[in-house]
Design a protein around this motif. Structure first.
Motif, PDB file in Angstrom:
ATOM      1  N   ARG A 155       0.868  -1.202   0.046  1.00 59.91           N
ATOM      2  CA  ARG A 155       0.006  -0.070   0.087  1.00 59.91           C
ATOM      3  C   ARG A 155       0.912   1.318  -0.127  1.00 59.91           C
ATOM      4  O   ARG A 155       0.662   2.099  -0.712  1.00 59.91           O
TER       5      ARG A 155
ATOM      6  N   ASP B 148      -7.636  -3.488   3.066  1.00 61.65           N
ATOM      7  CA  ASP B 148      -7.072  -4.441   2.206  1.00 61.65           C
ATOM      8  C   ASP B 148      -7.141  -5.746   2.928  1.00 61.65           C
ATOM      9  O   ASP B 148      -6.457  -6.777   2.551  1.00 61.65           O
TER      10      ASP B 148
ATOM     11  N   LYS C 106      -7.725  -8.972   0.421  1.00 55.86           N
ATOM     12  CA  LYS C 106      -6.801  -8.982  -0.864  1.00 55.86           C
ATOM     13  C   LYS C 106      -5.529  -9.571  -0.408  1.00 55.86           C
ATOM     14  O   LYS C 106      -5.145  -9.311   0.770  1.00 55.86           O
TER      15      LYS C 106
ATOM     16  N   GLN D 220      -2.718  -9.381  -5.160  1.00 56.94           N
ATOM     17  CA  GLN D 220      -3.709  -8.532  -5.669  1.00 56.94           C
ATOM     18  C   GLN D 220      -3.676  -7.256  -5.624  1.00 56.94           C
ATOM     19  O   GLN D 220      -4.116  -6.134  -6.515  1.00 56.94           O
ATOM     20  N   LEU D 221      -3.333  -6.689  -4.499  1.00 57.02           N
ATOM     21  CA  LEU D 221      -3.486  -5.299  -4.146  1.00 57.02           C
ATOM     22  C   LEU D 221      -2.239  -4.510  -4.807  1.00 57.02           C
ATOM     23  O   LEU D 221      -2.264  -3.486  -5.452  1.00 57.02           O
TER      24      LEU D 221
ATOM     25  N   GLU E 206      -3.761  -3.966  -8.239  1.00 54.47           N
ATOM     26  CA  GLU E 206      -4.627  -2.837  -8.136  1.00 54.47           C
ATOM     27  C   GLU E 206      -3.966  -1.512  -8.061  1.00 54.47           C
ATOM     28  O   GLU E 206      -4.527  -0.691  -8.605  1.00 54.47           O
ATOM     29  N   LEU E 207      -2.923  -1.407  -7.287  1.00 51.10           N
ATOM     30  CA  LEU E 207      -2.312  -0.142  -7.324  1.00 51.10           C
ATOM     31  C   LEU E 207      -1.165   0.240  -7.982  1.00 51.10           C
ATOM     32  O   LEU E 207      -0.599   1.216  -8.142  1.00 51.10           O
ATOM     33  N   SER E 208      -1.076  -0.655  -9.085  1.00 52.03           N
ATOM     34  CA  SER E 208       0.231  -0.727 -10.016  1.00 52.03           C
ATOM     35  C   SER E 208       1.340  -0.495  -9.337  1.00 52.03           C
ATOM     36  O   SER E 208       2.514   0.283  -9.739  1.00 52.03           O
TER      37      SER E 208
ATOM     38  N   ALA F  65      -3.761 -12.691 -10.362  1.00 54.53           N
ATOM     39  CA  ALA F  65      -4.446 -11.516 -10.637  1.00 54.53           C
ATOM     40  C   ALA F  65      -4.688 -11.019 -11.901  1.00 54.53           C
ATOM     41  O   ALA F  65      -4.430  -9.991 -12.508  1.00 54.53           O
TER      42      ALA F  65
ATOM     43  N   ALA G 192      -7.418  -8.835 -12.881  1.00 55.40           N
ATOM     44  CA  ALA G 192      -7.445  -7.536 -12.310  1.00 55.40           C
ATOM     45  C   ALA G 192      -6.276  -6.664 -13.107  1.00 55.40           C
ATOM     46  O   ALA G 192      -6.518  -5.635 -13.189  1.00 55.40           O
TER      47      ALA G 192
ATOM     48  N   GLN H  11      -7.911  -5.425 -16.361  1.00 57.74           N
ATOM     49  CA  GLN H  11      -9.036  -4.182 -15.946  1.00 57.74           C
ATOM     50  C   GLN H  11      -7.952  -3.061 -15.878  1.00 57.74           C
ATOM     51  O   GLN H  11      -8.385  -1.984 -15.998  1.00 57.74           O
ATOM     52  N   ARG H  12      -6.850  -2.964 -14.997  1.00 57.55           N
ATOM     53  CA  ARG H  12      -6.145  -1.938 -14.660  1.00 57.55           C
ATOM     54  C   ARG H  12      -5.526  -1.383 -15.706  1.00 57.55           C
ATOM     55  O   ARG H  12      -5.442  -0.276 -15.950  1.00 57.55           O
TER      56      ARG H  12
END
Length: 282
Positions: A113, A153, A156, A160-161, A164-166, A183, A186, A189-190
């Motif tokens: 994160r 989070d 996840k 995956q996180l 999601e946050l690249s 993932a 995901a 999609q990202r």
């Protein structure tokens, strides 16, 4: 005193010992935030600072101190905790709100994160040195842990996180140490969402995440990836014809991908140091 807010009422009803714990806990938080020397922080943690738990004061656990170090990017203190307490510093602490026992891998989630790449690398090396492969993989693939009200989070995995946050650098570290690349949808999609963004760095990070997932995929990716079926022309333009055809199950993997997969097995540094033109989307 019905006019008081619940938090104010709780503060008035708490004991002097509990209020003292709250004061010292906040002082410890500020000390880590200000990145005081390691010896000062460890003296505080072991002798001067207490948190309130089940009606009595106790010293901060190394795992709780490591979370503070992650949030405030205190690399020296994080490495000290990992060197001194090994994987016990990665044990999930118990939730102080609902008293649920610790579970999952909140340290991995916090590292991803906040994009703490150096501390994440130290954590993964500690796991590699002190945990067998099966236990290490189970930890890497566990959810963020904790309670949903305390940690956004919690549901996840770290992979995956990161997608999601690249967080491409974090993702590469996790995959190179044995985390499952689970993932793919995901990541697609990202990438689709980032393809229209004005920030080129954001698009590049999303593309790198997809590249790394493909490098560590254990075989042929599922041909039924939903985003590819819905807009095939757009995805062929984004991914290139060869990668798109492989993802749809219409062609073998590109030769460059097969070569990079072999290189990826030797460690994340080998992939991270490659020039951009060798990445898959080029």
């Amino acid at each position: 005193m019905p006019w008081l807010l619940p938090r104010e009422l709780e503060r008035l009803c708490s004991s002097p010992s509990q209020r003292e714990c709250e004061r010292t806990s906040f002082s410890f938080y500020c000390a880590v935030r200000d990145r005081l020397p390691v010896w000062t922080l460890e003296d505080m943690r072991s002798m001067e600072v207490f948190c309130w738990d089940d009606g009595r004061p106790r010293a901060f656990l190394p795992s709780e101190a490591l979370l503070y170090a992650l949030v405030h990017d205190h690399g020296d203190y994080a490495r000290y905790l990992l060197d001194s307490f090994s994987v016990s510093a990665l044990r999930p602490p118990r939730c102080h709100f609902c008293r649920v026992g610790g579970c999952g891998a909140p340290h991995l989630a916090v590292a991803v994160r906040y994009d703490r790449v150096a501390i994440l690398a130290a954590m993964l090396e500690a796991l590699k040195a002190h945990e067998p492969p099966g236990t290490r993989r189970q930890y890497l693939e566990s959810r963020g842990g904790g309670c949903a009200h305390a940690l956004a989070d919690a549901s996840k995995t770290a992979v995956q996180l990161a997608v999601e946050l690249s967080r491409a650098d974090c993702l590469l570290l996790l995959l190179a140490h044995g985390a499952r690349p689970d993932a793919l949808d995901a990541a697609l999609q990202r990438l689709g969402a980032a393809s229209g963004a004005a920030d080129a760095a954001q698009r590049r990070a999303a593309h790198r995440c997809l590249d790394f997932l493909l490098l560590f995929w254990p075989g042929a990716p599922p041909a039924a990836a939903r985003p590819l079926q819905e807009e095939p022309q757009r995805w062929q333009r984004l991914l290139g014809k060869r990668v798109f055809s492989w993802l749809r199950g219409l062609a073998p993997p590109p030769l460059l991908l097969q070569a990079l997969r072999c290189l990826a097995q030797s460690g994340p540094d080998r992939i991270a140091s490659l020039p951009d033109f060798l990445l898959l989307h080029a």
